[in-house]
Scaffold this motif. Sequence first.
Motif, PDB file in Angstrom:
ATOM      1  N   THR A  47       0.846  -1.188   0.000  1.00 56.36           N
ATOM      2  CA  THR A  47       0.000   0.000   0.000  1.00 56.36           C
ATOM      3  C   THR A  47       0.886   1.244   0.000  1.00 56.36           C
ATOM      4  O   THR A  47       2.103   1.159   0.188  1.00 56.36           O
ATOM      5  CB  THR A  47      -0.894   0.033   1.251  1.00 56.36           C
ATOM      6  N   ASP A 186      -8.176  -7.741  -0.673  1.00 55.48           N
ATOM      7  CA  ASP A 186      -7.970  -7.332   0.713  1.00 55.48           C
ATOM      8  C   ASP A 186      -6.983  -6.167   0.851  1.00 55.48           C
ATOM      9  O   ASP A 186      -6.539  -5.857   1.962  1.00 55.48           O
ATOM     10  CB  ASP A 186      -7.486  -8.515   1.561  1.00 55.48           C
ATOM     11  N   ASN A 187      -6.639  -5.535  -0.260  1.00 62.74           N
ATOM     12  CA  ASN A 187      -5.749  -4.374  -0.200  1.00 62.74           C
ATOM     13  C   ASN A 187      -6.580  -3.121   0.065  1.00 62.74           C
ATOM     14  O   ASN A 187      -7.436  -2.755  -0.731  1.00 62.74           O
ATOM     15  CB  ASN A 187      -4.988  -4.226  -1.526  1.00 62.74           C
ATOM     16  N   PRO A 188      -6.370  -2.452   1.199  1.00 69.14           N
ATOM     17  CA  PRO A 188      -7.230  -1.314   1.554  1.00 69.14           C
ATOM     18  C   PRO A 188      -7.160  -0.149   0.575  1.00 69.14           C
ATOM     19  O   PRO A 188      -8.125   0.618   0.455  1.00 69.14           O
ATOM     20  CB  PRO A 188      -6.725  -0.905   2.944  1.00 69.14           C
ATOM     21  N   ASP A 189      -6.049   0.019  -0.130  1.00 66.13           N
ATOM     22  CA  ASP A 189      -5.929   1.136  -1.067  1.00 66.13           C
ATOM     23  C   ASP A 189      -6.922   1.033  -2.218  1.00 66.13           C
ATOM     24  O   ASP A 189      -7.282   2.059  -2.818  1.00 66.13           O
ATOM     25  CB  ASP A 189      -4.506   1.222  -1.622  1.00 66.13           C
ATOM     26  N   ARG A 191      -9.908   0.456  -2.035  1.00 65.83           N
ATOM     27  CA  ARG A 191     -11.196   1.023  -1.598  1.00 65.83           C
ATOM     28  C   ARG A 191     -11.072   2.481  -1.157  1.00 65.83           C
ATOM     29  O   ARG A 191     -12.027   3.068  -0.669  1.00 65.83           O
ATOM     30  CB  ARG A 191     -11.766   0.173  -0.456  1.00 65.83           C
ATOM     31  N   ASP A 192      -9.888   3.038  -1.326  1.00 65.23           N
ATOM     32  CA  ASP A 192      -9.644   4.421  -0.953  1.00 65.23           C
ATOM     33  C   ASP A 192      -9.846   5.308  -2.188  1.00 65.23           C
ATOM     34  O   ASP A 192      -9.128   5.139  -3.192  1.00 65.23           O
ATOM     35  CB  ASP A 192      -8.208   4.571  -0.432  1.00 65.23           C
TER      36      ASP A 192
END
Length: 308
Positions: A47, A186-189, A191-192
Motif C-alpha cells: 500500500t 484485501d488491499n485497503p488502497d 477502496r480508498d
Amino acid sequence: MRSLRAGADPSKGPESGKAKSEYRNYTEGKLLDRVYSTYLLMHTHQTVDFVRKKSAEYGTCSLRKMGAMEALELLDQLVDESDPDVDFPNSYHAYQTAEGIRQAHPDKDWFHLVGLLHDLGKVLALFGEPQVSGTAGRGQAGVRGIPPGRRDACRTPPQWAVVGDTFPVGCKVQKSVVFRDSTFHDNPDTRDPRYSTEYGMYQPRCGLENVLMSWGHDEYMYRVMKFNNFALPKEAFYMVRFHSFYPWHTHGDYRHLCTEEDLRMLPWVQELNKFDLYTKQEELPDVQQLRGYYQSLIDKYCPGQLCW
C-alpha cells in the motif's frame, strides 16, 4: 544519453532451448502455487503507507556493510518464490543474465555489471524482510550444478516485499498486473477514493521517478547504488530501478504517468529484460571461471565495502 547498438531488437532474446511462450506462465506449472501465494501476499500488503514506511526504513542504507561480490554470494541462499521459470539460487541467474549481455554487447562492460547486480536487492529477503507469515522456500533437488547441501540451504523468510513484478501504488491497478483480478481484494488502497482512479495521487506525465512503486529489490538496489555513488551511467540506474516493472516495459500500461525521458529510457529497460528473462535455464554457469572477470568490473565501478 547512450544509444543501443544499431539493430538491437528488444523482442528477440538469447537462445535458451525454451520457447519464449513458455516463460512467465502464470496459468499452469509446477511452481504456480508458490508463485500465486507470493503475489497474493504482495498485492494484499503493498500500500502507499507500506511503501513510504519501507522507503524511509531502508533509504539510509544502514543495515550492514559488505562488498558487491559478498552480496552476490549471499544469493546462493535465495530462490525467488515469485518466479515461475526457475527453482535454483538467484546467484546463478545473475551470472546467466550478465553473460548473455556480455555476448551481445561485448563493448559495454558497465552493462555486463548491470546484468550481474540487477537483482542484488533481493538480499533483503535474507535480512528477514518482511516480518509477516507466508510461504517458505523449497529445496532445489534435481537442478544440475547445485550441491545437495546448498539446495537444502535455499530456504528464506517470506519474500512478498522483495521479489516479483512491481507496480505503482496510489493509483488504479492496471489490467496487465499479474493476478490482478484475484489478489487485490484485501488491499485497503483499492477502496480508498484517493487511490482508485487511473491517476490516483499523481499528475499526468509526472514521471516514474515521482511515482511510488511497490517496495522490493528494484528500488532497494537503486537506493544502494545511489547511496554508494556507483560509477555507472544513468541508464544503469534506470534499468535496475524499473526492470521488474513488467506492466510498463512489456505490456505498455502506466504510460500516462511517463515523461519523454521515461520513454527514451524504455529501450534500455527492455534490452536488459530480454536477458533477465530469456537466459534462464537449468544448465548453470561455471561461477568460479567467471568470478574473476566480474570482480574486475566491481573493482572498476563499485569497489570496496558498500553500505546496504
